[in-house]
Write a protein that holds these residues in place. Structure first.
Motif, PDB file in Angstrom:
ATOM      1  N   THR A 100      -0.381   7.013  -7.397  1.00  0.00           N
ATOM      2  CA  THR A 100      -1.061   8.243  -6.184  1.00  0.00           C
ATOM      3  C   THR A 100       0.306   9.038  -5.828  1.00  0.00           C
ATOM      4  O   THR A 100       0.267   9.880  -6.036  1.00  0.00           O
ATOM      5  N   GLY A 101       1.831   8.003  -5.133  1.00  0.00           N
ATOM      6  CA  GLY A 101       2.340   9.172  -4.323  1.00  0.00           C
ATOM      7  C   GLY A 101       3.425   9.802  -5.496  1.00  0.00           C
ATOM      8  O   GLY A 101       3.762  10.493  -5.499  1.00  0.00           O
ATOM      9  N   THR A 102       3.871   9.452  -6.783  1.00  0.00           N
ATOM     10  CA  THR A 102       4.870   9.276  -7.684  1.00  0.00           C
ATOM     11  C   THR A 102       4.224  10.131  -7.944  1.00  0.00           C
ATOM     12  O   THR A 102       4.646  11.703  -8.555  1.00  0.00           O
ATOM     13  N   LEU A 103       2.743  10.597  -8.618  1.00  0.00           N
ATOM     14  CA  LEU A 103       1.880  11.340  -9.546  1.00  0.00           C
ATOM     15  C   LEU A 103       1.982  12.893  -9.066  1.00  0.00           C
ATOM     16  O   LEU A 103       2.237  13.307  -9.225  1.00  0.00           O
ATOM     17  N   LEU A 104       1.806  12.524  -7.315  1.00  0.00           N
ATOM     18  CA  LEU A 104       1.601  13.807  -7.126  1.00  0.00           C
ATOM     19  C   LEU A 104       2.859  14.285  -6.302  1.00  0.00           C
ATOM     20  O   LEU A 104       3.204  15.708  -6.769  1.00  0.00           O
ATOM     21  N   GLN A 105       3.609  14.042  -6.684  1.00  0.00           N
ATOM     22  CA  GLN A 105       5.370  14.067  -6.186  1.00  0.00           C
ATOM     23  C   GLN A 105       5.435  15.158  -8.236  1.00  0.00           C
ATOM     24  O   GLN A 105       6.286  16.076  -7.481  1.00  0.00           O
ATOM     25  N   ALA A 112       4.753  16.204   0.866  1.00  0.00           N
ATOM     26  CA  ALA A 112       4.907  16.088   1.511  1.00  0.00           C
ATOM     27  C   ALA A 112       3.923  14.910   1.925  1.00  0.00           C
ATOM     28  O   ALA A 112       4.631  13.896   3.194  1.00  0.00           O
ATOM     29  N   GLU A 113       3.159  14.623   1.687  1.00  0.00           N
ATOM     30  CA  GLU A 113       2.159  13.662   2.123  1.00  0.00           C
ATOM     31  C   GLU A 113       2.744  11.951   2.052  1.00  0.00           C
ATOM     32  O   GLU A 113       3.185  11.961   0.635  1.00  0.00           O
ATOM     33  N   THR A 114       2.666  10.964   3.142  1.00  0.00           N
ATOM     34  CA  THR A 114       3.256  10.033   2.544  1.00  0.00           C
ATOM     35  C   THR A 114       2.218   9.031   2.991  1.00  0.00           C
ATOM     36  O   THR A 114       2.490   7.903   2.761  1.00  0.00           O
ATOM     37  N   GLU A 115       1.287   8.848   3.717  1.00  0.00           N
ATOM     38  CA  GLU A 115      -0.261   8.181   3.925  1.00  0.00           C
ATOM     39  C   GLU A 115      -1.175   7.804   3.043  1.00  0.00           C
ATOM     40  O   GLU A 115      -1.643   9.191   2.055  1.00  0.00           O
ATOM     41  N   PRO A 116      -1.404   6.719   2.513  1.00  0.00           N
ATOM     42  CA  PRO A 116      -2.073   6.195   1.378  1.00  0.00           C
ATOM     43  C   PRO A 116      -3.645   7.062   1.143  1.00  0.00           C
ATOM     44  O   PRO A 116      -3.570   8.295   0.006  1.00  0.00           O
ATOM     45  N   ASP A 117      -4.306   7.907   2.251  1.00  0.00           N
ATOM     46  CA  ASP A 117      -5.740   8.373   1.751  1.00  0.00           C
ATOM     47  C   ASP A 117      -5.034  10.037   2.719  1.00  0.00           C
ATOM     48  O   ASP A 117      -5.555  10.112   1.251  1.00  0.00           O
ATOM     49  N   ALA A 118      -3.998  10.703   2.947  1.00  0.00           N
ATOM     50  CA  ALA A 118      -3.473  11.538   3.199  1.00  0.00           C
ATOM     51  C   ALA A 118      -3.440  12.434   1.783  1.00  0.00           C
ATOM     52  O   ALA A 118      -3.216  13.248   0.386  1.00  0.00           O
ATOM     53  N   ALA A 138      -6.982  -0.472  -3.188  1.00  0.00           N
ATOM     54  CA  ALA A 138      -6.455  -0.584  -1.713  1.00  0.00           C
ATOM     55  C   ALA A 138      -4.948  -1.100  -2.816  1.00  0.00           C
ATOM     56  O   ALA A 138      -3.811  -0.992  -2.240  1.00  0.00           O
ATOM     57  N   ALA A 139      -5.007  -2.050  -3.987  1.00  0.00           N
ATOM     58  CA  ALA A 139      -3.466  -2.018  -4.654  1.00  0.00           C
ATOM     59  C   ALA A 139      -2.425  -0.882  -4.373  1.00  0.00           C
ATOM     60  O   ALA A 139      -2.584   0.076  -5.027  1.00  0.00           O
ATOM     61  N   GLU A 140      -1.542  -1.821  -4.091  1.00  0.00           N
ATOM     62  CA  GLU A 140      -0.299  -0.534  -4.359  1.00  0.00           C
ATOM     63  C   GLU A 140       1.046  -0.784  -4.227  1.00  0.00           C
ATOM     64  O   GLU A 140       1.553  -2.315  -4.340  1.00  0.00           O
ATOM     65  N   ASP A 141       1.617  -0.233  -5.508  1.00  0.00           N
ATOM     66  CA  ASP A 141       3.319  -0.608  -6.055  1.00  0.00           C
ATOM     67  C   ASP A 141       4.297   0.224  -5.741  1.00  0.00           C
ATOM     68  O   ASP A 141       4.097   0.997  -6.393  1.00  0.00           O
ATOM     69  N   LYS A 142       5.380  -0.118  -4.874  1.00  0.00           N
ATOM     70  CA  LYS A 142       5.669   1.152  -4.452  1.00  0.00           C
ATOM     71  C   LYS A 142       7.184   1.071  -5.192  1.00  0.00           C
ATOM     72  O   LYS A 142       7.578  -0.387  -5.013  1.00  0.00           O
ATOM     73  N   SER A 243       9.726   6.503   5.060  1.00  0.00           N
ATOM     74  CA  SER A 243       8.847   7.347   4.442  1.00  0.00           C
ATOM     75  C   SER A 243       9.741   8.354   3.223  1.00  0.00           C
ATOM     76  O   SER A 243       9.125   8.988   2.458  1.00  0.00           O
ATOM     77  N   ASN A 244      10.497   7.477   2.142  1.00  0.00           N
ATOM     78  CA  ASN A 244      10.981   8.777   1.104  1.00  0.00           C
ATOM     79  C   ASN A 244      10.573   8.776  -0.308  1.00  0.00           C
ATOM     80  O   ASN A 244       9.582   8.853  -0.827  1.00  0.00           O
ATOM     81  N   PHE A 245       9.968   7.112  -0.037  1.00  0.00           N
ATOM     82  CA  PHE A 245       8.605   6.897  -1.422  1.00  0.00           C
ATOM     83  C   PHE A 245       7.487   7.263  -0.714  1.00  0.00           C
ATOM     84  O   PHE A 245       6.769   6.018   0.419  1.00  0.00           O
ATOM     85  N   ALA A 246       6.371   7.541  -0.585  1.00  0.00           N
ATOM     86  CA  ALA A 246       5.350   7.682  -0.868  1.00  0.00           C
ATOM     87  C   ALA A 246       4.317   6.260  -0.778  1.00  0.00           C
ATOM     88  O   ALA A 246       4.494   5.703  -1.517  1.00  0.00           O
ATOM     89  N   ALA A 247       3.057   6.600  -0.380  1.00  0.00           N
ATOM     90  CA  ALA A 247       1.977   5.083  -0.792  1.00  0.00           C
ATOM     91  C   ALA A 247       1.831   5.689  -2.585  1.00  0.00           C
ATOM     92  O   ALA A 247       2.287   6.609  -2.942  1.00  0.00           O
ATOM     93  N   GLN A 248       1.613   4.584  -2.936  1.00  0.00           N
ATOM     94  CA  GLN A 248       1.642   4.388  -4.124  1.00  0.00           C
ATOM     95  C   GLN A 248       0.755   3.685  -4.645  1.00  0.00           C
ATOM     96  O   GLN A 248       0.496   2.669  -5.759  1.00  0.00           O
ATOM     97  N   ASN A 249      -0.591   3.732  -4.397  1.00  0.00           N
ATOM     98  CA  ASN A 249      -1.933   3.093  -5.222  1.00  0.00           C
ATOM     99  C   ASN A 249      -1.990   2.990  -6.435  1.00  0.00           C
ATOM    100  O   ASN A 249      -1.931   4.625  -7.275  1.00  0.00           O
ATOM    101  N   VAL A 250      -2.965   2.497  -6.577  1.00  0.00           N
ATOM    102  CA  VAL A 250      -2.915   2.421  -8.526  1.00  0.00           C
ATOM    103  C   VAL A 250      -4.467   3.478  -8.777  1.00  0.00           C
ATOM    104  O   VAL A 250      -5.507   3.193  -7.820  1.00  0.00           O
ATOM    105  N   VAL A 251      -4.230   4.131  -9.823  1.00  0.00           N
ATOM    106  CA  VAL A 251      -5.278   4.830  -9.960  1.00  0.00           C
ATOM    107  C   VAL A 251      -5.265   4.980 -11.100  1.00  0.00           C
ATOM    108  O   VAL A 251      -4.675   5.725 -11.981  1.00  0.00           O
ATOM    109  N   PRO A 252      -7.539   5.208 -11.608  1.00  0.00           N
ATOM    110  CA  PRO A 252      -6.834   5.864 -12.960  1.00  0.00           C
ATOM    111  C   PRO A 252      -7.171   7.127 -13.360  1.00  0.00           C
ATOM    112  O   PRO A 252      -7.692   8.316 -12.341  1.00  0.00           O
ATOM    113  N   LEU A 253      -6.191   7.948 -14.324  1.00  0.00           N
ATOM    114  CA  LEU A 253      -5.681   9.169 -14.392  1.00  0.00           C
ATOM    115  C   LEU A 253      -6.675   9.634 -15.711  1.00  0.00           C
ATOM    116  O   LEU A 253      -6.409   8.779 -16.631  1.00  0.00           O
TER     117      LEU A 253
END
Length: 307
Positions: A100-105, A112-118, A138-142, A243-253
Motif C-alpha cells: 500500500t504505502g509504496t504504491l501510493l507514493q 503524506a499518509e503513513t498509518e495503515p488505514d489512512a 494485515a500482512a505488512e512488509d516494509k 515514518s519515512n516508510f509508510a505502512a506497506q500492507n499487502v494488497v492485490p492491484l
C-alpha cells in the motif's frame, strides 16, 4: 518499441532462463503459459516483481483462483514497479501483488499518509481507472534501513537519525530504484538529513544486498522487514521514528474488468489469512537449504490456511 513488446521480450528471455517457470524456485506456471500474447478475455494474467515474496504471493493468488475455476496465467517475474505498473495500465498483465504505502507514493508522490488505514483509504482514491485495489491484508512488509550489529554497536546506532553525523562516510546499498523513489534516498535526506557518501545499486532485498552488507561493501542497506536474512545474519533494523516508510500492507492491484464478484471473494479470502508472521514463514521456507519450488510453497500455504 511499445511497452507491450518490450515486456514481451523481457518475459521471453526470463522464460528461457527459468525454463518456462513462474518463479525463481521452479515449477510450472498456473494456467500453463508464460507467453505475452494478449490473454483471453476470461483469463487473469498475474505478474510479479523480481523478488521471492512477490512471486510467492502471485502463486498464492493464482492457485487460489484456479482452484475455484478461474482461468489464470502467471508470467515470469517482470521487475520493479517502474516496469510492471505500466504493463498493468497497457493491459499486458491484469494483476500484481502490491504494497500500500509504496504504491501510493508511486502514484501520488506527495502523499503524506503513513498509518495503515489512512494509507489504504488514500490509495483507494488515488489508483486510476481501470485499476483497483482489493482488501488490504494485515500482512505488512516494509522497506528498512539495515546495518550490521557490529556497525550499530560501534556507532551507537538505534534509529535512522543516528546515521546523519556519519553518513558522509557511509556507502548505502539497495535496488537501483531506491535512489529516486520518494521514500528512498530522497526521503531519507528530507526526513532525517542523511546524505550518504555513495550509493551502490544491488538487488531488491535479495542475496546480493545481504552479502554486500555482511562483507562490508556497503555499511547500510535497504532490506525488507520480512527477509529472514535479517535475523539469520544478526542485522539491526534501524528505527524509523519519523515514518519515512509508510505502512506497506499487502494488497492485490487488479484491472477492474477482471475483478468480478467471484474473483474479489476469492482474493479477499486469501487477504484475510495473510499475516506478517506468515510472510516471514513463507520467505524462510522458500529460502531453505532445499530450495523448494515456489509454486509448491504457495500450494502448501493455501492448504494449511484452508483457502
Amino acid at each position: 518499441m511499445t511497452l507491450r513488446r518490450s515486456l514481451s521480450l523481457v518475459a521471453a528471455g526470463a522464460a528461457a532462463v527459468l525454463g518456462l517457470t513462474a518463479c525463481g524456485g521452479g515449477g510450472n506456471p498456473v494456467g500453463g503459459g508464460a507467453s505475452q500474447a494478449p490473454a483471453a478475455g476470461d483469463t487473469i494474467r498475474i505478474g510479479s516483481a523480481d523478488f521471492t515474496e512477490s512471486q510467492l504471493l502471485a502463486q498464492i493468488y493464482g492457485q487460489a483462483l484456479q482452484a475455484k475455476g478461474v482461468q489464470v496465467e502467471i508470467t515470469p517475474p517482470i521487475g520493479s514497479r517502474e516496469v510492471y505498473y505500466p504493463a498493468l495500465t497497457d493491459g499486458s498483465i491484469d494483476m500484481v501483488p502490491e504494497y500500500t504505502g509504496t504504491l501510493l507514493q508511486y502514484i501520488k508522490k506527495d502523499a503524506a499518509e503513513t498509518e495503515p488505514d489512512a494509507v489504504y483509504t488514500a490509495l483507494q482514491t488515488a489508483v486510476p481507472a481501470p485499476l483497483t485495489v482489493l482488501d488490504k491484508a494485515a500482512a505488512e512488509d516494509k522497506d528498512a534501513v539495515v546495518v550490521t550489529q557490529a556497525f550499530a554497536q560501534q556507532n551507537n546506532l538505534k534509529s535512522i537519525a543516528d546515521l546523519a553525523p556519519l553518513a558522509g562516510t557511509v556507502t548505502f546499498g539497495g535496488p537501483s530504484e531506491f535512489q529516486t523513489r520518494p521514500d528512498g534516498i530522497p526521503g531519507l535526506q528530507k526526513t532525517y538529513g542523511v546524505t550518504f557518501k555513495g550509493y551502490t545499486a544491488l538487488d531488491a532485498g535479495g542475496p546480493v544486498t545481504v552479502k554486500a552488507l555482511a562483507d562490508g561493501q556497503v555499511q547500510a542497506a535497504d532490506l525488507f522487514t520480512t527477509d529472514p536474512a535479517i535475523e539469520a545474519n544478526g542485522f539491526v533494523v534501524l528505527e524509523d521514528p519519523k515514518s519515512n516508510f509508510a505502512a506497506q500492507n499487502v494488497v492485490p492491484l487488479i484491472n477492474s474488468a477482471k475483478a468480478s464478484d467471484q474473483v474479489k471473494q476469492i482474493l479477499n479470502a486469501v487477504q484475510a489469512k495473510l499475516t506478517t508472521e506468515g510472510l516471514l514463514e513463507l520467505n524462510t521456507t522458500a529460502n531453505g537449504a532445499d530450495k523448494p519450488n515456489l509454486d509448491q510453497v504457495a500450494k502448501d500455504w493455501l492448504a494449511k490456511n484452508g483457502v
